[in-house]
Scaffold this motif. Structure first.
Motif, short mmCIF file in Angstrom:
data_model
loop_
_atom_site.label_atom_id
_atom_site.label_comp_id
_atom_site.label_asym_id
_atom_site.label_seq_id
_atom_site.Cartn_x
_atom_site.Cartn_y
_atom_site.Cartn_z
N GLY A 103 -8.78 0.19 8.03
CA GLY A 103 -8.44 0.66 6.84
C GLY A 103 -6.77 -0.31 7.37
O GLY A 103 -5.79 -0.47 5.80
N CYS A 137 -0.64 -0.25 -4.28
CA CYS A 137 -2.06 -1.19 -4.39
C CYS A 137 -2.30 -0.04 -3.30
O CYS A 137 -2.97 -0.22 -2.21
CB CYS A 137 -2.39 -1.93 -4.17
SG CYS A 137 -4.22 -2.10 -3.32
N VAL A 144 -7.87 -6.63 4.27
CA VAL A 144 -7.99 -5.80 5.42
C VAL A 144 -8.30 -5.59 6.67
O VAL A 144 -9.35 -6.25 6.26
CB VAL A 144 -8.70 -4.26 4.59
CG1 VAL A 144 -8.55 -3.17 5.49
CG2 VAL A 144 -7.86 -4.40 3.01
N ALA A 189 -5.92 -5.75 -1.56
CA ALA A 189 -5.61 -6.39 -0.01
C ALA A 189 -7.24 -6.44 -0.01
O ALA A 189 -7.95 -7.63 0.57
CB ALA A 189 -5.69 -5.15 0.56
N THR A 190 -8.59 -5.27 -0.50
CA THR A 190 -9.93 -5.46 -0.23
C THR A 190 -10.38 -6.57 -1.11
O THR A 190 -10.89 -7.97 0.05
CB THR A 190 -10.42 -4.34 -1.02
OG1 THR A 190 -10.18 -2.91 0.11
CG2 THR A 190 -11.85 -4.54 -0.44
N LYS A 202 -5.75 0.36 -2.18
CA LYS A 202 -6.55 -1.31 -1.10
C LYS A 202 -6.96 -1.68 -1.79
O LYS A 202 -8.10 -2.35 -1.32
CB LYS A 202 -6.66 -0.42 0.67
CG LYS A 202 -5.51 0.33 1.17
CD LYS A 202 -5.99 0.85 2.17
CE LYS A 202 -5.21 0.88 3.37
NZ LYS A 202 -5.84 1.90 4.39
N VAL A 240 1.02 -0.80 0.00
CA VAL A 240 -0.06 0.55 0.19
C VAL A 240 0.77 1.64 0.13
O VAL A 240 0.36 2.78 0.07
CB VAL A 240 -1.19 0.32 0.96
CG1 VAL A 240 -2.54 -1.03 1.41
CG2 VAL A 240 -0.45 -0.29 2.34
N VAL A 281 -3.21 -2.85 6.51
CA VAL A 281 -3.16 -3.94 5.96
C VAL A 281 -2.59 -5.25 6.48
O VAL A 281 -1.21 -4.65 7.02
CB VAL A 281 -3.20 -3.75 4.22
CG1 VAL A 281 -2.24 -4.74 3.73
CG2 VAL A 281 -4.49 -2.92 3.51
#
Length: 79
Positions: A59, A38, A50, A44-45, A41, A16, A61
């Motif tokens: 939020g 990223c 997350v 990651a989501t 995110k 991130v 990660v």
């Protein structure tokens, strides 16, 4: 890393951090693999790593590793 190269695997690290930060980090550490940013995110989501809330921080990660097969399906998750 040697074993991954022998297996013809490609290592891609997603963070991130900004692309500028990752470029400097890669250069400083002389990594020979791809580092992708990223920052929003989104990846990651999609991979469910997350935390909604960690000690009041939203939020955050998680550190995680995934192994994908040639079709892009996740066959191993660590973290």
């Amino acid at each position: 890393m040697v074993l991954l190269n022998k297996a013809n695997a490609e290592v891609i690290v997603i963070s991130v951090d900004t692309s500028f930060t990752l470029k400097a980090f890669k250069g400083t550490n002389r990594f020979n693999f791809t580092l992708l940013s990223c920052f929003n995110k989104g990846i990651a989501t999609k991979y469910g790593v997350v935390h909604e809330n960690v000690l009041g921080l939203k939020g955050v990660v998680k550190r995680a590793a995934f192994m994908l097969d040639l079709k892009g399906y996740c066959c191993l998750q660590v973290g």
